[in-house]
Design a protein around this motif. Structure first.
Motif, PDB file in Angstrom:
ATOM      1  N   MET A   1       0.841  -1.191   0.000  1.00  0.00           N
ATOM      2  CA  MET A   1       0.000   0.000   0.000  1.00  0.00           C
ATOM      3  C   MET A   1       0.881   1.247   0.000  1.00  0.00           C
ATOM      4  SD  MET A   1      -2.891   1.254   2.764  1.00  0.00           S
ATOM      5  CE  MET A   1      -4.021  -0.090   2.326  1.00  0.00           C
ATOM      6  N   THR A   2       0.536   2.212  -0.812  1.00  0.00           N
ATOM      7  CA  THR A   2       1.282   3.455  -0.858  1.00  0.00           C
ATOM      8  C   THR A   2       0.788   4.415   0.220  1.00  0.00           C
ATOM      9  OG1 THR A   2      -0.224   4.540  -2.405  1.00  0.00           O
ATOM     10  CG2 THR A   2       1.548   3.197  -3.358  1.00  0.00           C
ATOM     11  N   THR A   3       1.608   5.407   0.517  1.00  0.00           N
ATOM     12  CA  THR A   3       1.197   6.421   1.484  1.00  0.00           C
ATOM     13  C   THR A   3      -0.034   7.174   0.991  1.00  0.00           C
ATOM     14  OG1 THR A   3       3.485   6.680   2.242  1.00  0.00           O
ATOM     15  CG2 THR A   3       1.943   8.455   2.758  1.00  0.00           C
ATOM     16  N   ALA A  56      -6.344   0.887   9.997  1.00  0.00           N
ATOM     17  CA  ALA A  56      -5.221  -0.045  10.168  1.00  0.00           C
ATOM     18  C   ALA A  56      -5.498  -1.013  11.300  1.00  0.00           C
ATOM     19  CB  ALA A  56      -3.929   0.724  10.442  1.00  0.00           C
ATOM     20  N   TYR A  57      -4.894  -2.204  11.174  1.00  0.00           N
ATOM     21  CA  TYR A  57      -4.859  -3.179  12.265  1.00  0.00           C
ATOM     22  C   TYR A  57      -3.415  -3.543  12.533  1.00  0.00           C
ATOM     23  CZ  TYR A  57      -9.905  -3.843  11.910  1.00  0.00           C
ATOM     24  OH  TYR A  57     -11.261  -3.647  11.899  1.00  0.00           O
ATOM     25  N   ASN A  83      -6.559  -9.236   4.150  1.00  0.00           N
ATOM     26  CA  ASN A  83      -6.175  -8.926   2.776  1.00  0.00           C
ATOM     27  C   ASN A  83      -7.245  -9.339   1.767  1.00  0.00           C
ATOM     28  OD1 ASN A  83      -3.752  -7.752   3.517  1.00  0.00           O
ATOM     29  ND2 ASN A  83      -2.574  -9.634   3.278  1.00  0.00           N
ATOM     30  N   LYS A  84      -7.985 -10.388   2.079  1.00  0.00           N
ATOM     31  CA  LYS A  84      -9.024 -10.856   1.170  1.00  0.00           C
ATOM     32  C   LYS A  84     -10.298 -10.028   1.283  1.00  0.00           C
ATOM     33  CE  LYS A  84     -11.911 -14.877   0.044  1.00  0.00           C
ATOM     34  NZ  LYS A  84     -12.230 -16.297   0.366  1.00  0.00           N
ATOM     35  N   GLU A  88      -8.351  -2.637   1.633  1.00  0.00           N
ATOM     36  CA  GLU A  88      -8.047  -1.212   1.799  1.00  0.00           C
ATOM     37  C   GLU A  88      -7.410  -0.910   3.152  1.00  0.00           C
ATOM     38  OE1 GLU A  88     -11.950  -1.710   3.928  1.00  0.00           O
ATOM     39  OE2 GLU A  88     -10.985  -2.555   2.145  1.00  0.00           O
ATOM     40  N   ILE A  89      -7.457  -1.872   4.073  1.00  0.00           N
ATOM     41  CA  ILE A  89      -6.923  -1.668   5.419  1.00  0.00           C
ATOM     42  C   ILE A  89      -5.397  -1.785   5.410  1.00  0.00           C
ATOM     43  CG2 ILE A  89      -6.784  -2.697   7.727  1.00  0.00           C
ATOM     44  CD1 ILE A  89      -9.378  -1.323   7.474  1.00  0.00           C
ATOM     45  N   PHE A  90      -4.737  -0.868   6.087  1.00  0.00           N
ATOM     46  CA  PHE A  90      -3.284  -0.886   6.256  1.00  0.00           C
ATOM     47  C   PHE A  90      -2.935  -1.848   7.386  1.00  0.00           C
ATOM     48  CE2 PHE A  90       0.685   1.142   7.932  1.00  0.00           C
ATOM     49  CZ  PHE A  90       1.443   1.077   6.764  1.00  0.00           C
TER      50      PHE A  90
END
Length: 273
Positions: A1-3, A56-57, A83-84, A88-90
């Motif tokens: 994931m990009t910033t 985020a988690y 991820n599945k 969109e979560i970091f």
């Protein structure tokens, strides 16, 4: 994931909340303990109930390693589920790794390639060649310990060596490392008065901030000095959210606690969105 993708999520959800998945079998609801994989089932319920409130988690890997192979399998199932279902979560592997080059490369492969985390926490004590192997991975982030929230942080991190405090030296030197644009930093919420100085050194870098809630950190104080032009903060809460209830409604109560923080963040973000 990009910033940029992370910032986009923050603006979309009006939240910069990170939820720590630090699973202790002695603290989770008893009705889960009869299941084949209570750690994963606890995580899945928390994630499904709170994913719309956070960006985020952060599983702390020690809480999984403590249970041997079953704990590691639960960690892998958790990251695969995230991820599945919520790509969109970091994701942050709170592993605090740090070793000589070849070993760091293998740690990076374990968490970035095999487990497919977006980021990992690392300890900088061994210097550049222990951190740069993590920085070599495209669109992955290395979150380096800078000024931590524990009392022992004052043993070394704030000592002057020789011109400025050690944590400032760590921040300053790390900016010269290869691919340093992939660096983020851990700064404890209980050190809110230090954020102003930290922002002078790393004005735009993302800061992962533990210590809000159970450890006594104040969200408003952190944001007063820590918010940057691109927001630049991930506020972590673990125990205050995931262990808010030990009853069958634990996930619902966790979501209410997460929403309390998200609502405060929405107000603080009004000038950014």
């Amino acid at each position: 994931m990009t910033t940029a993708q992370l910032v986009s999520q923050i603006k979309q959800k009006k939240s910069f909340l990170c939820i720590g998945l630090d699973v202790d079998l002695d603290k989770i609801p008893e009705h889960l303990l009869v299941l084949e994989d209570p750690i994963f089932e606890f995580n899945r319920a928390i994630i499904d109930a709170t994913h719309h409130l956070c960006v985020a988690y952060k599983p702390n890997t020690a809480f999984y390693e403590a249970y041997g192979i079953k704990g590691w399998q639960a960690l892998k199932k958790t990251i695969q589920y995230l991820n599945k279902n919520y790509p969109e979560i970091f994701t942050i592997a709170d592993a605090k790794r740090g070793d000589i080059g070849n070993t760091s490369t293998m740690y990076a492969k374990a968490f970035f390639t095999d487990l497919a985390f977006d980021s990992i926490t690392v300890a900088p004590y061994m210097g550049k060649d222990s951190v740069e192997p993590f920085l070599a991975f495209k669109d992955k982030h290395t979150i380096m310990l800078a000024l931590t929230s524990n009392k022992g942080a004052f043993d070394f991190q704030t000592l002057t060596v020789p011109k400025q405090e050690l944590y400032k030296e760590v921040l300053q030197v790390s900016k010269s490392w290869k691919n340093s644009e992939n660096l983020m930093y851990v700064v404890g919420a209980t050190k809110a008065e230090y954020f102003k100085e930290i922002r002078k050194i790393v004005p735009e870098s993302f800061l992962l901030v533990p210590g809000v809630g159970a450890q006594g950190g104040n969200l408003q104080d952190v944001c007063k000095y820590g918010l940057s032009k691109n927001i630049g903060l991930l506020i972590n809460s673990s125990r205050g959210i995931i262990y808010a209830s030990k009853e069958k409604d634990f996930a619902t109560i966790a979501a209410l606690k997460a929403q309390e923080l998200q609502s405060q963040m929405k107000i603080l973000l009004k000038d950014f969105i």
